[in-house]
Design an enzyme around this catalytic site. Sequence first.
Site, PDB file in Angstrom:
ATOM      1  N   HIS A 148       0.823  -1.214   0.000  1.00 39.95           N
ATOM      2  CA  HIS A 148       0.000   0.000   0.000  1.00 39.95           C
ATOM      3  C   HIS A 148       0.851   1.256   0.000  1.00 39.95           C
ATOM      4  O   HIS A 148       1.698   1.438   0.877  1.00 39.95           O
ATOM      5  CB  HIS A 148      -0.922   0.022   1.218  1.00 39.95           C
ATOM      6  CG  HIS A 148      -2.041   1.017   1.118  1.00 39.95           C
ATOM      7  ND1 HIS A 148      -3.234   0.725   0.502  1.00 39.95           N
ATOM      8  CD2 HIS A 148      -2.142   2.310   1.528  1.00 39.95           C
ATOM      9  CE1 HIS A 148      -4.030   1.786   0.557  1.00 39.95           C
ATOM     10  NE2 HIS A 148      -3.391   2.760   1.170  1.00 39.95           N
ATOM     11  N   ASP A 196       0.167   5.597  -0.944  1.00 41.84           N
ATOM     12  CA  ASP A 196      -0.814   6.616  -1.331  1.00 41.84           C
ATOM     13  C   ASP A 196      -0.240   7.720  -2.215  1.00 41.84           C
ATOM     14  O   ASP A 196      -0.832   8.798  -2.316  1.00 41.84           O
ATOM     15  CB  ASP A 196      -1.444   7.246  -0.078  1.00 41.84           C
ATOM     16  CG  ASP A 196      -2.611   6.416   0.423  1.00 41.84           C
ATOM     17  OD1 ASP A 196      -3.501   6.117  -0.382  1.00 41.84           O
ATOM     18  OD2 ASP A 196      -2.633   6.050   1.612  1.00 41.84           O
ATOM     19  N   GLU A 243      -8.854   1.810  -3.119  1.00 39.29           N
ATOM     20  CA  GLU A 243      -9.044   1.855  -1.664  1.00 39.29           C
ATOM     21  C   GLU A 243     -10.383   2.497  -1.351  1.00 39.29           C
ATOM     22  O   GLU A 243     -10.557   3.707  -1.459  1.00 39.29           O
ATOM     23  CB  GLU A 243      -7.928   2.635  -0.972  1.00 39.29           C
ATOM     24  CG  GLU A 243      -8.110   2.591   0.550  1.00 39.29           C
ATOM     25  CD  GLU A 243      -6.941   3.168   1.326  1.00 39.29           C
ATOM     26  OE1 GLU A 243      -6.321   4.120   0.839  1.00 39.29           O
ATOM     27  OE2 GLU A 243      -6.644   2.650   2.423  1.00 39.29           O
ATOM     28  N   HIS A 254     -13.053   2.395   3.608  1.00 40.07           N
ATOM     29  CA  HIS A 254     -12.010   3.206   4.246  1.00 40.07           C
ATOM     30  C   HIS A 254     -12.439   3.457   5.693  1.00 40.07           C
ATOM     31  O   HIS A 254     -12.862   2.503   6.355  1.00 40.07           O
ATOM     32  CB  HIS A 254     -11.762   4.503   3.435  1.00 40.07           C
ATOM     33  CG  HIS A 254     -10.529   5.216   3.858  1.00 40.07           C
ATOM     34  ND1 HIS A 254     -10.538   6.487   4.396  1.00 40.07           N
ATOM     35  CD2 HIS A 254      -9.237   4.819   3.864  1.00 40.07           C
ATOM     36  CE1 HIS A 254      -9.303   6.832   4.719  1.00 40.07           C
ATOM     37  NE2 HIS A 254      -8.492   5.852   4.396  1.00 40.07           N
ATOM     38  N   HIS A 270      -8.850  -1.857   6.969  1.00 40.49           N
ATOM     39  CA  HIS A 270      -9.925  -0.869   7.180  1.00 40.49           C
ATOM     40  C   HIS A 270     -11.275  -1.467   7.535  1.00 40.49           C
ATOM     41  O   HIS A 270     -12.156  -0.747   7.998  1.00 40.49           O
ATOM     42  CB  HIS A 270     -10.122   0.067   5.973  1.00 40.49           C
ATOM     43  CG  HIS A 270      -9.082   1.121   5.844  1.00 40.49           C
ATOM     44  ND1 HIS A 270      -9.029   2.214   6.687  1.00 40.49           N
ATOM     45  CD2 HIS A 270      -8.040   1.261   4.983  1.00 40.49           C
ATOM     46  CE1 HIS A 270      -7.999   2.973   6.341  1.00 40.49           C
ATOM     47  NE2 HIS A 270      -7.376   2.421   5.322  1.00 40.49           N
ATOM     48  N   HIS A 280      -2.622  -3.340   4.721  1.00 39.39           N
ATOM     49  CA  HIS A 280      -1.827  -2.421   5.548  1.00 39.39           C
ATOM     50  C   HIS A 280      -2.427  -2.350   6.947  1.00 39.39           C
ATOM     51  O   HIS A 280      -3.132  -1.413   7.299  1.00 39.39           O
ATOM     52  CB  HIS A 280      -1.652  -1.045   4.899  1.00 39.39           C
ATOM     53  CG  HIS A 280      -2.907  -0.337   4.448  1.00 39.39           C
ATOM     54  ND1 HIS A 280      -3.788  -0.868   3.544  1.00 39.39           N
ATOM     55  CD2 HIS A 280      -3.418   0.874   4.783  1.00 39.39           C
ATOM     56  CE1 HIS A 280      -4.775  -0.017   3.344  1.00 39.39           C
ATOM     57  NE2 HIS A 280      -4.587   1.052   4.089  1.00 39.39           N
ATOM     58  N   ASP A 285       2.030   1.789   3.579  1.00 38.67           N
ATOM     59  CA  ASP A 285       1.094   2.918   3.676  1.00 38.67           C
ATOM     60  C   ASP A 285       1.825   4.249   3.779  1.00 38.67           C
ATOM     61  O   ASP A 285       1.420   5.131   4.536  1.00 38.67           O
ATOM     62  CB  ASP A 285       0.107   2.758   4.844  1.00 38.67           C
ATOM     63  CG  ASP A 285      -1.117   3.672   4.678  1.00 38.67           C
ATOM     64  OD1 ASP A 285      -1.211   4.360   3.637  1.00 38.67           O
ATOM     65  OD2 ASP A 285      -1.968   3.703   5.571  1.00 38.67           O
TER      66      ASP A 285
HETATM   67 ZN   LIG Z   1      -5.616   2.979   4.186  1.00 43.02          ZN
END
Ligand SMILES: [Zn+2]
Length: 401
Positions: A33, A35, A136, A163, A204, A225, A329
């Site tokens: 993961h 972002d 995600e 999420h 999540h 993650h 992450d």
């Molecule tokens: Zn996340």
Amino acid sequence: MDEEGPIRPVEAADNALAVARGVLERAPLFDGHNDLPWVIRTKAPRGDVIAYDLNRVHENADTDIPRLREGMVGAQFWAAFQPTGAPHPARTALEQIDLIRRIEDAHPDVFLAARRAADYARAKARGKIASFIAVEGGVGLENSLSPLRIWHAAGVRLMTLCHNETLDWVDSATDAPRNGGLNAFGRAVVGELNRLGIAVDLAHTSHEAMRRTLDVTEAPVFISHSNAFALCDHPRNAPDDVLRRLKTNGGVVMATFVPGFVSQLLRDWLRRSRDAYGKAPLAADPKAQFAELEASHGRAPKATLQEVADHIVFLVELAGVDNVGVGSDYFGGASPVGLEDVSRFPHLFAELVRRGFSERDLEKISSRNVLRVLRRIEKAGEALRKTRPPAIGRLEDYPGP
Ligand SMILES: [Zn+2]
């Protein structure tokens, strides 16, 4: 969150780092993961990948090409993230999938557009990084099954069900439950993901949603993650019973670097500023609130690379060495001391060498486990597509709990 210049742990004068680099040479890291796509969306005008310029080091962020290379990353699940509360989630999902594809297109010498597990080896042979697309948050489905097939056609190979907020069909770890974990439509989503060969990701989701999904999934799952709830009791981390079930499910839990999910001390410190689910700051000005808390309760404890290694040791104990990976992450924000950016992965593996892991086991944790899971998901999908038509319809077509 709490910047005061990079502090690097004292690196022992042993050969652990050399051993770790050898491991990552043979089995470059498959990170679960990152972002970066959201960072580019919010930092570059119109989310322009070329203007953002991944070829240079971004000192104030954590991910760019020079440091991915230094970090010995061989494959990455990039997150196509959509915030739950914002308007136009379906459009946002498409824009972020497109942004990841533009990263691949802008740097064909660096990234290989990866759509199957086998693409990892193709990328490695060419000295490239395999780029995998993850969505995600199921909010972008807008309660319809059709987008799953369109996302698959666009290259998506993993979907994190939700999420930080509970959706109409799946409960979030950080929100009030409404669906007993996963309701009938949620089960249809999982079934269609299985059929398409897209990985079901339980990072999540609530612990109950993890259990309900493990009850019904026809393929191994990802927890892309998350850490161990037993070591840091943030609801985003996975409980012992779920970790144990990964052995029979065959899936993988990927240790994450988010400081509040790593360190129990920091988790306890932050509890004062969060809602009952450990979610986002309650204050209108989180920075001011953070400063206030530091004034009244002392400096916030820092999560460390060593604590991430503690989680990995524990995850291996419960889930098994065949069922653990790394899902950093990195998101352009706070990270543990020693893991400031994507160049630092070899140092985490050096710590695992010091903890006594064999090189063979470290290769599994680095990438071989994830690749096995992806191959099994592909195989399960191929079999299911022969026996089952596409699942169609919307939330209202799947009444009941
Ligand atoms: Zn996340």
